[in-house]
Design an enzyme around this catalytic site. Sequence first.
Site, short mmCIF file in Angstrom:
data_model
loop_
_atom_site.label_atom_id
_atom_site.label_comp_id
_atom_site.label_asym_id
_atom_site.label_seq_id
_atom_site.Cartn_x
_atom_site.Cartn_y
_atom_site.Cartn_z
N ASP A 1 -14.04 6.21 -2.36
CA ASP A 1 -13.15 6.08 -1.22
C ASP A 1 -12.40 7.38 -0.91
OD1 ASP A 1 -11.72 4.65 0.77
OD2 ASP A 1 -10.04 4.44 -0.61
N ASP A 2 -11.99 8.10 -1.95
CA ASP A 2 -11.20 9.31 -1.73
C ASP A 2 -12.03 10.41 -1.11
OD1 ASP A 2 -8.68 8.39 -2.99
OD2 ASP A 2 -10.04 8.10 -4.67
N LYS B 1 -5.61 -2.00 -2.87
CA LYS B 1 -6.78 -1.76 -2.01
C LYS B 1 -7.48 -3.09 -1.73
CE LYS B 1 -7.00 2.89 -1.78
NZ LYS B 1 -7.21 3.75 -0.62
N GLU C 1 -12.05 4.65 -7.02
CA GLU C 1 -10.76 4.98 -6.41
C GLU C 1 -9.89 5.78 -7.37
OE1 GLU C 1 -10.06 3.71 -3.10
OE2 GLU C 1 -8.55 5.30 -3.29
N ASP C 2 -9.38 6.87 -6.88
CA ASP C 2 -8.38 7.65 -7.61
C ASP C 2 -8.81 8.08 -9.01
OD1 ASP C 2 -7.08 7.28 -5.25
OD2 ASP C 2 -5.24 6.47 -6.08
N TYR D 1 0.87 -1.17 0.00
CA TYR D 1 0.00 0.00 0.00
C TYR D 1 0.91 1.23 0.00
CZ TYR D 1 -4.30 2.49 1.30
OH TYR D 1 -5.38 3.34 1.31
N ARG E 1 -5.93 10.07 -11.16
CA ARG E 1 -5.30 10.76 -10.01
C ARG E 1 -4.83 9.68 -9.05
NH1 ARG E 1 -5.63 10.02 -5.25
NH2 ARG E 1 -7.54 10.88 -4.40
N ASN F 1 -0.63 11.71 0.01
CA ASN F 1 0.14 10.49 -0.26
C ASN F 1 0.84 10.60 -1.61
OD1 ASN F 1 -0.78 9.05 2.06
ND2 ASN F 1 -2.75 8.75 1.04
N1 LIG Z 1 -4.86 10.02 3.64
C1 LIG Z 1 -5.81 9.54 2.87
O1 LIG Z 1 -6.52 8.59 3.24
C2 LIG Z 1 -6.04 10.15 1.55
C3 LIG Z 1 -5.17 11.05 1.03
N2 LIG Z 1 -5.41 11.60 -0.20
C4 LIG Z 1 -4.37 12.46 -0.75
O2 LIG Z 1 -4.83 13.79 -0.84
C5 LIG Z 1 -4.19 14.41 -1.93
C6 LIG Z 1 -5.24 15.12 -2.75
O3 LIG Z 1 -6.17 14.20 -3.23
P1 LIG Z 1 -7.58 14.68 -3.79
O4 LIG Z 1 -8.25 15.58 -2.84
O5 LIG Z 1 -8.30 13.50 -4.22
O6 LIG Z 1 -7.13 15.51 -5.08
P2 LIG Z 1 -7.92 16.59 -5.89
O7 LIG Z 1 -7.24 16.71 -7.19
O8 LIG Z 1 -9.37 16.30 -5.88
O9 LIG Z 1 -7.70 17.92 -5.05
C7 LIG Z 1 -6.50 18.58 -4.92
C8 LIG Z 1 -6.76 19.92 -4.31
O10 LIG Z 1 -5.52 20.53 -4.02
C9 LIG Z 1 -5.61 21.88 -4.45
N3 LIG Z 1 -4.30 22.47 -4.68
C10 LIG Z 1 -3.45 22.27 -5.71
N4 LIG Z 1 -2.36 23.03 -5.54
C11 LIG Z 1 -2.53 23.73 -4.41
C12 LIG Z 1 -1.77 24.69 -3.71
N5 LIG Z 1 -0.59 25.09 -4.17
N6 LIG Z 1 -2.26 25.18 -2.57
C13 LIG Z 1 -3.44 24.78 -2.09
N7 LIG Z 1 -4.21 23.88 -2.69
C14 LIG Z 1 -3.76 23.37 -3.85
C15 LIG Z 1 -6.44 21.82 -5.70
O11 LIG Z 1 -6.90 23.12 -6.00
P3 LIG Z 1 -7.90 23.46 -7.20
O12 LIG Z 1 -9.25 22.98 -6.71
O13 LIG Z 1 -7.83 24.91 -7.32
O14 LIG Z 1 -7.42 22.71 -8.38
C16 LIG Z 1 -7.52 20.86 -5.25
O15 LIG Z 1 -8.52 21.53 -4.56
C17 LIG Z 1 -3.42 13.33 -2.66
O16 LIG Z 1 -2.08 13.38 -2.29
C18 LIG Z 1 -4.00 12.06 -2.15
O17 LIG Z 1 -3.08 11.01 -2.12
C19 LIG Z 1 -6.52 11.33 -0.92
C20 LIG Z 1 -7.43 10.44 -0.45
C21 LIG Z 1 -7.22 9.73 0.80
C1 LIG Z 2 -5.21 6.75 0.37
C2 LIG Z 2 -5.84 7.12 -0.86
O1 LIG Z 2 -6.90 6.63 -1.20
C3 LIG Z 2 -5.22 8.10 -1.71
O2 LIG Z 2 -4.21 8.68 -1.33
O3 LIG Z 2 -5.73 8.32 -2.80
MG LIG Z 3 -7.31 6.93 -3.25
#
Ligand SMILES: NC(=O)C1=CN([C@@H]2O[C@H](COP(=O)(O)OP(=O)(O)OC[C@H]3O[C@@H](n4cnc5c(N)ncnc54)[C@H](OP(=O)(O)O)[C@@H]3O)[C@@H](O)[C@H]2O)C=CC1
Ligand SMILES: CC(=O)C(=O)O
Ligand SMILES: [Mg+2]
Length: 634
Positions: free
Chosen positions: A340-341, A245, A317-318, A174, A227, A482
């Site tokens: 999941d995200d 997963k 997912e992703d 993972y 993503r 991540n």
């Molecule tokens: N710990 C966990 O269980 C999980 C962790 N994650 C992690 O979270 C991260 C994001 O995933 P996810 O939300 O799905 O991705 P998205 O693409 O949906 O969202 C990313 C967000 O980050 C914003 N962003 C980009 N650059 C900047 C910056 N310089 N400053 C502030 N905000 C910024 C984007 O802005 P804009 O809207 O303007 O494009 C967007 O709102 C990944 O690394 C993923 O691995 C995700 C799911 C689960």
């Molecule tokens: C953990 C997870 O689902 C992610 O980083 O996208």
């Molecule tokens: Mg994910």
Amino acid sequence: MAMNLTTQSLRRIVASFSPARNRRMPATLPLQTSLTFYEYDLIMSRLSNDLERTVPACASFHTSGPCASDRDDKARKDLRSHARVRGIDILRNPRLNKGTAFTLKERQLMGIHGLLPPVVRSLDEQMVRVMSNFTKRATDLDRYIYLMSLQERNERLFYRVLTQNVEQMMPIVYTPTVGQACQQYGVAFRRPRGLFISIKDAGHVYEMICNWPERNVKAIVVTDGERILGLGDLGVYGMGIPVGKLSLYTALGGIAPSKCLPVILDVGTNNKKLHEDPLYIGMAKERVTGERYDAFIDEFMKAVVKRYGQGCLVQFEDFGNHNAFRLLEKYRHKYCTFNDDIQGTAAVAAAGVFASLRITGKKLVDNTFVFQGAGEANIGIAELLALAMQEEGLPKEEAYKRIWMVDSRGLIVKDRPSGGINQHKAPFAKEFKPLTSLEEIVNELKPTALIGAAAIPGAFTENVLRSMGKFNERPIIFALSNPTSMSECTAEQAYKLTEGRCVFASGSPFPACTLNGKTYYPGQGNNAYIFPGVALGVLTCGVRHIEDKIFLHAAQSLANLVTDADLAEGRVYPPLSMIREVSARIATDLANYVYSKGMASFYPEPEDKEEFIRSFVYDTSYESFEPETWEWEE
Ligand SMILES: NC(=O)C1=CN([C@@H]2O[C@H](COP(=O)(O)OP(=O)(O)OC[C@H]3O[C@@H](n4cnc5c(N)ncnc54)[C@H](OP(=O)(O)O)[C@@H]3O)[C@@H](O)[C@H]2O)C=CC1
Ligand SMILES: CC(=O)C(=O)O
Ligand SMILES: [Mg+2]
């Protein structure tokens, strides 16, 4: 009534068969059994035919009769497979293969005697060899490849190793290593695992799903690779994620591997590097979007239901942000599905916040949250926290007031000159001046909690962390991006720059950190604490649609499992070594909840929910293929 199938009773069965088949009669078997290969083969093929007739594709996770429990289901499946597969093919089938653990009698019965070294080893002895091989590998990617090849070779041994060494194995199968494996999937790729469906196959998706050899799939994790973690568009290389997963579905949630199907939907990739990568294993073209994309996803969802029934759980997912939210809205009330995200992450982060409140001594509604990133993860978390505040009696608008969001254009404020505020961000937009720097935002708003999920490594700078420590006795700091390379800060930075006062969690694991003689154990705020338990609860109880309140309930359940001792060590989640137990407890709590709310479809309602849930958990011990040991219900 359970019946032991002895040689004698097998003989009686043989006697009732018509011996019309023209077969070569091999020599009688040595050892205790006096069955001939002919008799044995006859029984196996008869059993196979009977089973084909009597074991229907289960309409739900468990039906009455032959599929009453996972173990029965598995034993029958083993028998079926066993009946068709003999000789070297047994060793090539990871579901049947036990390697050196096959007994002498099994080897003789199954035609594999001589195809293995003469020694007979127990599962525990095999594990010692695996662990020794595992630790000798030079890099984590080598360890990943080693574990994947073990999964391809001997599934039960793989899951035994995984379940008994969760802390050591999870960072490999993972995050973070799976991210590296996806980036190098062209090199890491050995044997295909899961189903690869290309948009070029549109119109034939059902037939392709039918090519999958398992007929009782209950859980699918699907991605289109746009993503992958915080690593961007990896196209078909993203297949490592559904595979990883689903390994956790089995290892943590106890859902049998035969019930799990990883799927990648190849619609192209916008990653130019992959277009030029000679090892790329997908369609090296721009992503298909619009109506053609939507029709393809629709066809996939319909094909899943046609093949595996309405109760088959589909975990998205992703997917890229622009598809993730709208596909969730489109399908959430139509299929048994969740993202999941958005939803799994929401629950794990909310659980971390709930547990943190026992350290900070504040009520949820007394917090000011700043989210760095306003995408799938953070919007999901923010919405769930807003729901939790409403459950505590706060009006919706008041709940939103406590939550501030920052995206790539800065603080989300009404009429922001730079725009970019979509419908998911809009409820969080404030009447405030537009600010762009996170340091400035933190200094202005003085949040009690800072949650990062934007995949911007190092976004929590020294100044940001120091400010959080200055404004709060116990600041909540979650760096959820991540893999590790994308984390907003390290655990060490967070603890050091807040003099050990912060309540910290991260999406990928960080080692324990010692400061002024005290050791802190950062919790892993990862949806892996949620999706296996939710999936187990949903599938066993026959939940058809997974409402947000189910995730809120799962979050509360997870938070309740955090002990005072965990909190004293700095953990806002139970240790990873407990995560299997955590998943079973979440599933049990969910079972109680969904029955009380009329959301379950499996009836009669089980009296003892815990026993009910645990009876489905996959057993990693080997099945015996010696006929004398078989038992089944009459
Ligand atoms: N710990 C966990 O269980 C999980 C962790 N994650 C992690 O979270 C991260 C994001 O995933 P996810 O939300 O799905 O991705 P998205 O693409 O949906 O969202 C990313 C967000 O980050 C914003 N962003 C980009 N650059 C900047 C910056 N310089 N400053 C502030 N905000 C910024 C984007 O802005 P804009 O809207 O303007 O494009 C967007 O709102 C990944 O690394 C993923 O691995 C995700 C799911 C689960
Ligand atoms: C953990 C997870 O689902 C992610 O980083 O996208
Ligand atoms: Mg994910």
